[in-house]
Write a protein that holds these residues in place. Structure first.
Motif, short mmCIF file in Angstrom:
data_model
loop_
_atom_site.label_atom_id
_atom_site.label_comp_id
_atom_site.label_asym_id
_atom_site.label_seq_id
_atom_site.Cartn_x
_atom_site.Cartn_y
_atom_site.Cartn_z
N VAL A 87 0.86 -1.19 0.00
CA VAL A 87 0.00 0.00 0.00
C VAL A 87 0.89 1.24 0.00
O VAL A 87 1.79 1.35 0.83
N ALA A 88 0.62 2.17 -0.93
CA ALA A 88 1.49 3.33 -1.13
C ALA A 88 2.90 2.84 -1.46
O ALA A 88 3.87 3.11 -0.76
N ALA A 89 3.00 2.10 -2.55
CA ALA A 89 4.20 1.34 -2.89
C ALA A 89 5.35 2.18 -3.39
O ALA A 89 6.49 1.72 -3.40
N GLY A 90 5.10 3.41 -3.85
CA GLY A 90 6.17 4.22 -4.41
C GLY A 90 6.77 3.56 -5.63
O GLY A 90 6.05 3.12 -6.54
N HIS A 91 8.08 3.44 -5.68
CA HIS A 91 8.75 2.76 -6.78
C HIS A 91 9.05 1.29 -6.47
O HIS A 91 9.70 0.62 -7.27
N LEU A 92 8.62 0.82 -5.31
CA LEU A 92 8.77 -0.59 -4.92
C LEU A 92 10.23 -1.02 -5.01
O LEU A 92 10.55 -2.09 -5.52
N ARG A 93 11.12 -0.22 -4.48
CA ARG A 93 12.54 -0.53 -4.59
C ARG A 93 12.93 -1.80 -3.83
O ARG A 93 13.93 -2.44 -4.18
N GLU A 94 12.12 -2.20 -2.84
CA GLU A 94 12.42 -3.44 -2.13
C GLU A 94 12.37 -4.65 -3.07
O GLU A 94 13.02 -5.67 -2.83
N ALA A 95 11.60 -4.53 -4.16
CA ALA A 95 11.51 -5.63 -5.12
C ALA A 95 12.83 -5.86 -5.84
O ALA A 95 13.09 -6.96 -6.33
N GLU A 96 13.67 -4.82 -5.89
CA GLU A 96 14.94 -4.94 -6.59
C GLU A 96 16.01 -5.65 -5.77
O GLU A 96 17.01 -6.12 -6.32
N ILE A 97 15.80 -5.74 -4.46
CA ILE A 97 16.82 -6.35 -3.61
C ILE A 97 16.33 -7.61 -2.92
O ILE A 97 17.11 -8.26 -2.21
N TRP A 109 2.06 -9.86 -6.57
CA TRP A 109 2.53 -8.75 -5.73
C TRP A 109 1.82 -7.49 -6.22
O TRP A 109 2.27 -6.83 -7.14
N VAL A 110 0.69 -7.19 -5.61
CA VAL A 110 -0.09 -6.01 -5.98
C VAL A 110 0.56 -4.79 -5.33
O VAL A 110 0.79 -4.76 -4.13
N ALA A 111 0.88 -3.79 -6.15
CA ALA A 111 1.58 -2.59 -5.68
C ALA A 111 0.71 -1.38 -5.99
O ALA A 111 0.65 -0.92 -7.13
N LEU A 112 0.06 -0.86 -4.97
CA LEU A 112 -0.90 0.23 -5.13
C LEU A 112 -0.26 1.57 -4.77
O LEU A 112 0.42 1.68 -3.75
N ASP A 113 -0.47 2.57 -5.61
CA ASP A 113 0.02 3.92 -5.32
C ASP A 113 -0.89 4.92 -6.01
O ASP A 113 -1.42 4.65 -7.10
N GLN A 114 -1.05 6.11 -5.40
CA GLN A 114 -1.93 7.12 -5.98
C GLN A 114 -1.24 7.96 -7.06
O GLN A 114 -1.90 8.67 -7.81
N ASP A 115 0.09 7.87 -7.15
CA ASP A 115 0.85 8.68 -8.09
C ASP A 115 1.04 7.90 -9.40
O ASP A 115 1.72 6.87 -9.43
N PRO A 116 0.46 8.39 -10.50
CA PRO A 116 0.59 7.66 -11.77
C PRO A 116 2.03 7.57 -12.26
O PRO A 116 2.38 6.63 -12.99
N VAL A 117 2.89 8.51 -11.86
CA VAL A 117 4.30 8.43 -12.24
C VAL A 117 4.95 7.22 -11.57
O VAL A 117 5.68 6.45 -12.19
N SER A 118 4.67 7.05 -10.28
CA SER A 118 5.22 5.90 -9.57
C SER A 118 4.70 4.60 -10.15
O SER A 118 5.46 3.62 -10.31
N VAL A 119 3.42 4.56 -10.47
CA VAL A 119 2.85 3.35 -11.07
C VAL A 119 3.50 3.07 -12.42
O VAL A 119 3.80 1.92 -12.76
N GLY A 120 3.79 4.13 -13.17
CA GLY A 120 4.48 3.96 -14.44
C GLY A 120 5.88 3.41 -14.29
O GLY A 120 6.31 2.55 -15.07
N THR A 129 6.99 -9.68 -14.51
CA THR A 129 7.16 -10.32 -13.20
C THR A 129 5.80 -10.47 -12.53
O THR A 129 4.76 -10.13 -13.09
N ALA A 130 5.83 -10.93 -11.28
CA ALA A 130 4.59 -11.09 -10.51
C ALA A 130 4.04 -9.76 -10.00
O ALA A 130 2.93 -9.72 -9.45
N VAL A 131 4.79 -8.67 -10.18
CA VAL A 131 4.35 -7.36 -9.70
C VAL A 131 3.19 -6.84 -10.55
O VAL A 131 3.26 -6.83 -11.78
N GLU A 132 2.12 -6.40 -9.86
CA GLU A 132 0.93 -5.87 -10.53
C GLU A 132 0.70 -4.44 -10.03
O GLU A 132 -0.02 -4.21 -9.07
N PRO A 133 1.30 -3.44 -10.68
CA PRO A 133 1.10 -2.05 -10.24
C PRO A 133 -0.33 -1.60 -10.53
O PRO A 133 -0.93 -1.99 -11.54
#
Length: 250
Positions: A87-97, A109-120, A129-133
């Protein structure tokens, strides 16, 4: 302080709000913001070398590592079929490590954020990947707009509670627990009232935060859930600048 890339980004708010994902990338020392740092003046770089290493920023970097470790633990517990909700995932940098995503040990891995730039950014960086922004907000959660998502083995909000007043914090906690399946875990984090750089952050970075103590975290938990239905814990990061709450549904 406008020459310091960290302070300047926070004060000028290119995304229109405090604490955006690119600001976090600056204090994460993420390669995506190397150009922003490189463009700073020599004095700006000297200031940045100090501000980026204050305990609050160090705690933010550790938080990313804690999230990655928590995701991996969920994947291990679910034999590689974990379903995760950020929730409020931002850029989900934890997924990179984390090790579980590249190992294909996460089902969803559902990654929800209100900022369309972050979702992009997440959509670009984690394609295939399994990430679903997805675009979504606290209001959408409280209105139960995302009930179709089902339930998860891990639900977490790592940087959101720094901006939520107690009433909303409790309502959101109640809603997030609805997404936690039996045996699943919820994690939330908050900058603690022990940080010493909050005056600088608020004055020179225009980055006001709602700081919380361990007692404040317990207050949110106790007001939100039936403690008989959850095993709960409150704990600090290594330098006590961030405090964490974890709840496991029995």
């Amino acid at each position: 302080m406008s020459q310091d890339p960290l302070s300047n980004w926070s004060f000028t708010k290119p995304r229109g709000y405090s604490g955006d994902a690119s600001l976090l990338d600056i204090y994460y020392k993420h390669p995506s913001m190397d150009d922003v740092v490189a463009e700073a003046t020599p004095l700006g770089r000297q200031i940045y070398d100090y501000t980026v290493n204050v305990p609050a920023c160090a705690a933010g970097r550790e938080r990313c590592e804690i999230l990655a470790r928590t995701v991996d633990e969920a994947a291990d517990a679910c034999d590689g079929a974990a379903e995760i909700f950020a929730v409020a995932a931002g850029h989900l940098r934890e997924a990179e490590i984390c090790r579980s995503l590249p190992a294909k040990a996460i089902r969803r891995w559902v990654a929800l954020d209100q900022d369309p730039v972050s979702v992009g950014v997440m959509t670009r960086d984690h394609a295939g990947t399994a990430v679903e922004p997805m675009i979504g907000s606290v209001m959408g959660l409280l209105k139960r707009s995302y009930a179709h998502l089902g339930t998860f083995d891990l639900v977490y909000a790592s940087g959101l509670y720094d901006y939520l007043q107690r009433k909303v914090a409790i309502k959101l906690m109640q809603r997030m627990t609805d997404f936690v399946r039996p045996g699943g875990r919820l994690l939330f984090a908050n900058f603690s009232d022990e940080i010493t750089s909050d005056g600088y952050m608020e004055t020179f970075m225009d980055w006001p935060l709602i700081l919380r103590s361990a007692d404040d975290m317990w207050d949110i938990i106790t007001a939100s859930v039936d403690r008989n239905a959850f095993d709960c814990e409150v704990w600090y990061g290594s330098n006590r600048n961030i405090v964490y709450g974890t709840l496991r549904r029995k």
